[in-house]
Design a protein around this motif. Structure first.
Motif, PDB file in Angstrom:
ATOM      1  N   LEU A 219      -5.627  -5.633  11.188  1.00  0.00           N
ATOM      2  CA  LEU A 219      -6.099  -4.754  10.110  1.00  0.00           C
ATOM      3  C   LEU A 219      -5.240  -3.507  10.004  1.00  0.00           C
ATOM      4  O   LEU A 219      -4.914  -3.039   8.903  1.00  0.00           O
ATOM      5  CB  LEU A 219      -7.563  -4.386  10.351  1.00  0.00           C
ATOM      6  CG  LEU A 219      -8.579  -5.535  10.190  1.00  0.00           C
ATOM      7  CD1 LEU A 219      -9.946  -5.103  10.678  1.00  0.00           C
ATOM      8  CD2 LEU A 219      -8.638  -5.990   8.732  1.00  0.00           C
ATOM      9  N   VAL A 220      -4.853  -2.954  11.159  1.00  0.00           N
ATOM     10  CA  VAL A 220      -3.990  -1.765  11.147  1.00  0.00           C
ATOM     11  C   VAL A 220      -2.625  -2.108  10.572  1.00  0.00           C
ATOM     12  O   VAL A 220      -2.027  -1.317   9.820  1.00  0.00           O
ATOM     13  CB  VAL A 220      -3.859  -1.177  12.577  1.00  0.00           C
ATOM     14  CG1 VAL A 220      -2.761  -0.113  12.624  1.00  0.00           C
ATOM     15  CG2 VAL A 220      -5.184  -0.575  13.027  1.00  0.00           C
ATOM     16  N   MET A 221      -2.112  -3.302  10.898  1.00  0.00           N
ATOM     17  CA  MET A 221      -0.818  -3.717  10.351  1.00  0.00           C
ATOM     18  C   MET A 221      -0.875  -3.818   8.827  1.00  0.00           C
ATOM     19  O   MET A 221       0.047  -3.391   8.130  1.00  0.00           O
ATOM     20  CB  MET A 221      -0.406  -5.064  10.963  1.00  0.00           C
ATOM     21  CG  MET A 221       0.032  -4.984  12.412  1.00  0.00           C
ATOM     22  SD  MET A 221       0.223  -6.623  13.173  1.00  0.00           S
ATOM     23  CE  MET A 221       1.516  -7.321  12.162  1.00  0.00           C
ATOM     24  N   TYR A 222      -1.966  -4.369   8.315  1.00  0.00           N
ATOM     25  CA  TYR A 222      -2.114  -4.479   6.864  1.00  0.00           C
ATOM     26  C   TYR A 222      -2.218  -3.094   6.231  1.00  0.00           C
ATOM     27  O   TYR A 222      -1.597  -2.824   5.193  1.00  0.00           O
ATOM     28  CB  TYR A 222      -3.350  -5.322   6.525  1.00  0.00           C
ATOM     29  CG  TYR A 222      -3.072  -6.795   6.461  1.00  0.00           C
ATOM     30  CD1 TYR A 222      -2.778  -7.413   5.256  1.00  0.00           C
ATOM     31  CD2 TYR A 222      -3.081  -7.576   7.614  1.00  0.00           C
ATOM     32  CE1 TYR A 222      -2.509  -8.779   5.198  1.00  0.00           C
ATOM     33  CE2 TYR A 222      -2.811  -8.934   7.562  1.00  0.00           C
ATOM     34  CZ  TYR A 222      -2.529  -9.532   6.348  1.00  0.00           C
ATOM     35  OH  TYR A 222      -2.251 -10.875   6.301  1.00  0.00           O
ATOM     36  N   ALA A 223      -3.011  -2.217   6.847  1.00  0.00           N
ATOM     37  CA  ALA A 223      -3.148  -0.864   6.322  1.00  0.00           C
ATOM     38  C   ALA A 223      -1.817  -0.125   6.369  1.00  0.00           C
ATOM     39  O   ALA A 223      -1.427   0.564   5.409  1.00  0.00           O
ATOM     40  CB  ALA A 223      -4.216  -0.102   7.111  1.00  0.00           C
ATOM     41  N   HIS A 224      -1.108  -0.281   7.494  1.00  0.00           N
ATOM     42  CA  HIS A 224       0.187   0.379   7.655  1.00  0.00           C
ATOM     43  C   HIS A 224       1.166  -0.086   6.578  1.00  0.00           C
ATOM     44  O   HIS A 224       1.858   0.730   5.959  1.00  0.00           O
ATOM     45  CB  HIS A 224       0.753   0.068   9.039  1.00  0.00           C
ATOM     46  CG  HIS A 224       2.111   0.646   9.294  1.00  0.00           C
ATOM     47  ND1 HIS A 224       2.293   1.825   9.978  1.00  0.00           N
ATOM     48  CD2 HIS A 224       3.359   0.234   8.945  1.00  0.00           C
ATOM     49  CE1 HIS A 224       3.591   2.105  10.037  1.00  0.00           C
ATOM     50  NE2 HIS A 224       4.255   1.138   9.426  1.00  0.00           N
ATOM     51  N   ALA A 225       1.229  -1.409   6.347  1.00  0.00           N
ATOM     52  CA  ALA A 225       2.153  -1.952   5.349  1.00  0.00           C
ATOM     53  C   ALA A 225       1.815  -1.438   3.954  1.00  0.00           C
ATOM     54  O   ALA A 225       2.693  -1.075   3.171  1.00  0.00           O
ATOM     55  CB  ALA A 225       2.123  -3.479   5.389  1.00  0.00           C
ATOM     56  N   ALA A 226       0.507  -1.389   3.635  1.00  0.00           N
ATOM     57  CA  ALA A 226       0.088  -0.930   2.311  1.00  0.00           C
ATOM     58  C   ALA A 226       0.409   0.549   2.121  1.00  0.00           C
ATOM     59  O   ALA A 226       0.888   0.971   1.049  1.00  0.00           O
ATOM     60  CB  ALA A 226      -1.409  -1.177   2.123  1.00  0.00           C
ATOM     61  N   LEU A 227       0.146   1.363   3.144  1.00  0.00           N
ATOM     62  CA  LEU A 227       0.437   2.797   3.055  1.00  0.00           C
ATOM     63  C   LEU A 227       1.940   3.056   2.962  1.00  0.00           C
ATOM     64  O   LEU A 227       2.386   3.933   2.212  1.00  0.00           O
ATOM     65  CB  LEU A 227      -0.149   3.513   4.273  1.00  0.00           C
ATOM     66  CG  LEU A 227      -1.688   3.590   4.316  1.00  0.00           C
ATOM     67  CD1 LEU A 227      -2.161   4.024   5.703  1.00  0.00           C
ATOM     68  CD2 LEU A 227      -2.189   4.554   3.248  1.00  0.00           C
ATOM     69  N   LEU A 228       2.717   2.291   3.713  1.00  0.00           N
ATOM     70  CA  LEU A 228       4.164   2.436   3.661  1.00  0.00           C
ATOM     71  C   LEU A 228       4.697   2.080   2.281  1.00  0.00           C
ATOM     72  O   LEU A 228       5.510   2.793   1.693  1.00  0.00           O
ATOM     73  CB  LEU A 228       4.810   1.546   4.738  1.00  0.00           C
ATOM     74  CG  LEU A 228       6.344   1.560   4.816  1.00  0.00           C
ATOM     75  CD1 LEU A 228       6.847   2.957   5.126  1.00  0.00           C
ATOM     76  CD2 LEU A 228       6.821   0.569   5.880  1.00  0.00           C
ATOM     77  N   ARG A 229       4.220   0.951   1.753  1.00  0.00           N
ATOM     78  CA  ARG A 229       4.649   0.529   0.433  1.00  0.00           C
ATOM     79  C   ARG A 229       4.226   1.544  -0.643  1.00  0.00           C
ATOM     80  O   ARG A 229       4.986   1.861  -1.555  1.00  0.00           O
ATOM     81  CB  ARG A 229       4.070  -0.854   0.109  1.00  0.00           C
ATOM     82  CG  ARG A 229       4.588  -1.424  -1.207  1.00  0.00           C
ATOM     83  CD  ARG A 229       4.215  -2.903  -1.382  1.00  0.00           C
ATOM     84  NE  ARG A 229       2.800  -3.130  -1.303  1.00  0.00           N
ATOM     85  CZ  ARG A 229       2.194  -3.735  -0.298  1.00  0.00           C
ATOM     86  NH1 ARG A 229       2.889  -4.160   0.733  1.00  0.00           N
ATOM     87  NH2 ARG A 229       0.880  -3.925  -0.298  1.00  0.00           N
ATOM     88  N   SER A 230       3.026   2.084  -0.511  1.00  0.00           N
ATOM     89  CA  SER A 230       2.545   3.079  -1.452  1.00  0.00           C
ATOM     90  C   SER A 230       3.404   4.348  -1.415  1.00  0.00           C
ATOM     91  O   SER A 230       3.740   4.927  -2.451  1.00  0.00           O
ATOM     92  CB  SER A 230       1.084   3.430  -1.146  1.00  0.00           C
ATOM     93  OG  SER A 230       0.607   4.434  -2.031  1.00  0.00           O
ATOM     94  N   SER A 231       3.782   4.747  -0.206  1.00  0.00           N
ATOM     95  CA  SER A 231       4.617   5.946  -0.051  1.00  0.00           C
ATOM     96  C   SER A 231       5.995   5.743  -0.674  1.00  0.00           C
ATOM     97  O   SER A 231       6.544   6.637  -1.308  1.00  0.00           O
ATOM     98  CB  SER A 231       4.756   6.295   1.443  1.00  0.00           C
ATOM     99  OG  SER A 231       3.509   6.620   2.005  1.00  0.00           O
ATOM    100  N   ILE A 232       6.560   4.553  -0.482  1.00  0.00           N
ATOM    101  CA  ILE A 232       7.877   4.261  -1.044  1.00  0.00           C
ATOM    102  C   ILE A 232       7.828   4.243  -2.563  1.00  0.00           C
ATOM    103  O   ILE A 232       8.705   4.770  -3.241  1.00  0.00           O
ATOM    104  CB  ILE A 232       8.411   2.919  -0.487  1.00  0.00           C
ATOM    105  CG1 ILE A 232       8.724   3.061   1.003  1.00  0.00           C
ATOM    106  CG2 ILE A 232       9.655   2.479  -1.261  1.00  0.00           C
ATOM    107  CD1 ILE A 232       9.093   1.762   1.672  1.00  0.00           C
TER     108      ILE A 232
END
Length: 234
Positions: A219-232
Motif C-alpha cells: 500500500l505504501v508503494m502504491y501511495a509513494h508511486a502516486a504521490l511521486l507521479r503527482s509531484s512530477i
C-alpha cells in the motif's frame, strides 16, 4: 561443404533482436565459463555454428527470464548434450515493482503479499555483474554506499540486489549515480520505519498475521508511486 558459421559480430546482431543488452564481452564471458565452444578459423578468429547460437540464446533466455545461476545453466546444458530434457523452470521475471515501472493500474489489486510467487534467487558477485551489465567500478560504488549487499551471512546476492543493480545501470543514462540512489535509500528507510511503526501499533490492538508487513508495504508503494507521479506532473 562444411556448414556455414558466423563471426562474433554476426552472432551479436542475431541475438540483439531478443537481448538488446548483449555485448561481445558478455559472449566472451560465457565462452570463458565453458558454456560455449566456438571453432577457431585458421586466422584465429572465433566462428560460431547454428548450434552455438542456439546455445547462447538458451543461456541468455534462462538468465533473463529465470535468473538461473551459471552452475545450474551448466548442468542443464550437460543434460541437453546428453539428449535429456533440462528441468522446466517456472517463469520468474524480476522486474521493478509495477507501481514504479508501469504506473498504477485503475484500481488497487486484491490484498495479497507483495512478494507472492517470486522465486528466491542466489547469484554470485560475478553473476550479478554479468546479468545486470554493471561495471566493476559501478558495483563497487553501489556497495560502498550500502545500496547493493549480499544476503546476510552469505556471499550470494538476491532479487533486491539484482533489481537495484539493473535500475542503477539504466538510471546512469539519465545522469543518476550512487549518490542519487543513496538519497532514495534514505527515503526508503524512513518509509520502512513508518511501516514498522504502523504494524507494531496494529499488532498491539489485535492479532496480526505476518502478511500484514507485506500488505502495508504494498500500500505504501502504491501511495509513494502516486504521490511521486503527482509531484512530477505538477
Amino acid at each position: 561443404m562444411p556448414p556455414a558459421t558466423k563471426s562474433i559480430g554476426q552472432v551479436l546482431k542475431v541475438l540483439k533482436e531478443d537481448f538488446p543488452d548483449i555485448s561481445i564481452s558478455k559472449i566472451r564471458f560465457l565462452e570463458g565459463e565453458g558454456l560455449i565452444s566456438p571453432e577457431r578459423a585458421p586466422s584465429g578468429y572465433r566462428r560460431y555454428s547454428d548450434h552455438d547460437v542456439k546455445r547462447l540464446h538458451y543461456i541468455l533466455d534462462v538468465q533473463k527470464n529465470h535468473y538461473l545461476p551459471l552452475k545450474v545453466i551448466r548442468e542443464n546444458l550437460e543434460a541437453m548434450d546428453a539428449g535429456e530434457q533440462p528441468p522446466a523452470a517456472a517463469p520468474s521475471q524480476p522486474t521493478l515493482p509495477t507501481p514504479v515501472a508501469e504506473g498504477l493500474p485503475p484500481a488497487l489489486p486484491p490484498q495479497r503479499p507483495a512478494i507472492a510467487g517470486k522465486r528466491t534467487i542466489h547469484i554470485t558477485r560475478k553473476e550479478l555483474l554479468q546479468i545486470s551489465g554493471l561495471t566493476e567500478v559501478t558495483l563497487s560504488e553501489l556497495e560502498q554506499h550500502g545500496l547493493v549487499t549480499p544476503r546476510r551471512g552469505t556471499a550470494y546476492y538476491g532479487r533486491d540486489a539484482l533489481t537495484i543493480a539493473v535500475a542503477a545501470r539504466k538510471l546512469a543514462a539519465y545522469g543518476m549515480d550512487a549518490r542519487h540512489l543513496r538519497a532514495i535509500k534514505q527515503v526508503a528507510e524512513r518509509e520502512a520505519a513508518l511501516i514498522d511503526q504502523a504494524v507494531q501499533a496494529h499488532s498491539r490492538r489485535r492479532s496480526t498475521p505476518r502478511q500484514s508487513v507485506a500488505e502495508v508495504m504494498q500500500l505504501v508503494m502504491y501511495a509513494h508511486a502516486a504521490l511521486l507521479r503527482s509531484s512530477i506532473r505538477s
